[in-house]
Write an enzyme that holds these catalytic residues in place. Structure first.
Site, PDB file in Angstrom:
ATOM      1  CG  HIS A   1      -1.883  -1.251   1.476  1.00 62.56           C
ATOM      2  ND1 HIS A   1      -1.851  -2.556   1.962  1.00 62.56           N
ATOM      3  CD2 HIS A   1      -3.020  -1.303   0.605  1.00 62.56           C
ATOM      4  CE1 HIS A   1      -3.289  -3.018   1.912  1.00 62.56           C
ATOM      5  NE2 HIS A   1      -3.540  -1.764   0.917  1.00 62.56           N
TER       6      HIS A   1
ATOM      7  CB  CYS B   1      -2.527  -1.866   8.135  1.00 67.86           C
ATOM      8  SG  CYS B   1      -1.496  -2.052   8.139  1.00 67.86           S
TER       9      CYS B   1
HETATM   10  C1  CIR Z   1      -3.493  -8.129   3.663  1.00 68.29           C
HETATM   11  O1  CIR Z   1      -2.984  -8.156   2.461  1.00 68.29           O
HETATM   12  O2  CIR Z   1      -4.552  -7.444   2.195  1.00 68.29           O
HETATM   13  C2  CIR Z   1      -3.301  -8.378   4.837  1.00 68.29           C
HETATM   14  N1  CIR Z   1      -2.956  -8.944   5.071  1.00 68.29           N
HETATM   15  C3  CIR Z   1      -2.272  -7.078   5.466  1.00 68.29           C
HETATM   16  C4  CIR Z   1      -3.502  -5.733   4.783  1.00 68.29           C
HETATM   17  C5  CIR Z   1      -2.205  -4.474   5.355  1.00 68.29           C
HETATM   18  N2  CIR Z   1      -2.840  -3.056   5.321  1.00 68.29           N
HETATM   19  C6  CIR Z   1      -2.160  -2.656   5.221  1.00 68.29           C
HETATM   20  O3  CIR Z   1      -1.305  -2.216   4.967  1.00 68.29           O
HETATM   21  N3  CIR Z   1      -3.193  -1.028   5.589  1.00 68.29           N
END
Ligand code: CIR
Length: 284
Positions: free
Chosen positions: A192, A279
């Protein structure tokens, strides 16, 4: 209708004078956050890194320490139960974009995460009079959205498409925010936008080397994060503190020299699932 709702929304923002006596816009004042426990099957979620399987017991301990850090920053937490139907649902940030003036429910780009927004929408009704939604064919993950004062940087990524980014821009414009896009689709190791970028207030960004020369950031002071330390770029400014990932002491010292108070939080088990400090909460 939305401008009426906007007037009802209570917005807090800090201002102060710099050494030359100019009014400087600070960052938002945050009072609350939503967090969600990692489910027992959280290791079955999505990941692009090969760092081993996360330990659920340790993840719970780290999550509790993270919550304590948010409380130390002055936030009152809404703690949601774990949901094994959505092993990635502890990464609540991706489900919404929360501003001082409105909340926008996202449409997560990973199909396995689409249903995570339902509970979050219900909870946000308690806090916001203006809740909007990203619609098909748009996809948008909150991790791709970096607020810098009244401007939003929106990452175009494997999760956030052009339509999602444009819809967010149009919705934010209703509330007098501006936006610009940062295409990160050709960047390795950055899931992201906020995996490589954080706003530190006062027109200052923390940014990984690979993003540092982008035109979009030219008018900002940059705190650069060099190769090998990229994970620390996902730090979070909350009121008087910056949350910083453990094991990056050089950046922590750099922040302290710049006058920031830091709180180090170890989220190693979440890193194994591509998650960072931002996150794990939705801050408002
Ligand atoms: C994903 O791949 O969606 C989750 N395992 C990790 C999300 C991390 N979110 C973020 O950086 N905002």
């Amino acid at each position: 209708m939305w401008s009426h709702a906007y007037n009802l929304t209570f917005a807090l923002r800090l201002y102060w004078l710099d050494r030359a006596g100019r009014v400087v816009e600070g960052s938002r004042v945050f009072t609350k956050a939503i967090v969600r426990l990692p489910s027992a099957n959280f290791a079955t979620g999505l990941t692009s890194v090969e760092m081993g399987t996360p330990d659920h017991g340790l993840a719970l301990e780290q999550h509790e320490a993270y919550c304590a850090a948010l409380e130390r920053c002055g936030l009152t937490l809404t703690r949601l139960e774990a949901d094994p139907h959505y092993p990635d649902s502890t990464f609540v940030e991706d489900t919404a974009v929360l501003t001082e003036r409105c909340a926008i429910i996202t449409r997560p780009g990973a199909p396995s995460r689409a249903g995570e927004v339902e509970v979050i929408s219900e909870v946000l009704c308690l806090f916001y009079s203006s809740i909007l939604n990203i619609q098909q064919p748009g996809t948008l993950d909150g991790g791709d959205v970096c607020q810098a004062g009244d401007h939003f940087f929106i990452g175009i990524s494997a999760r956030t498409n052009q339509s999602g980014a444009q819809q967010l821009t149009d919705l934010l414009a209703l509330f007098d925010y501006t936006s610009s896009f940062v295409d990160i689709r050709d960047m390795d190791g950055i899931l992201h936008l906020k995996s490589g970028l954080a706003y530190l207030g006062d027109k200052r960004l923390m940014v990984v080397d690979a993003l540092a020369n982008r035109e979009e950031f030219r008018s900002y002071d940059l705190v650069r994060v060099h190769i090998g330390d990229e994970y620390v770029a996902n730090c979070v400014l909350i009121n008087d503190y910056v949350l910083v990932a453990a094991r990056h002491s050089a950046i922590e010292e750099k922040l302290q020299l710049l006058g920031y108070k830091t709180i180090v939080v170890d989220v190693s088990e979440f890193q194994k699932m591509d998650g960072g400090l931002s996150c794990l909460s939705l801050r408002m």
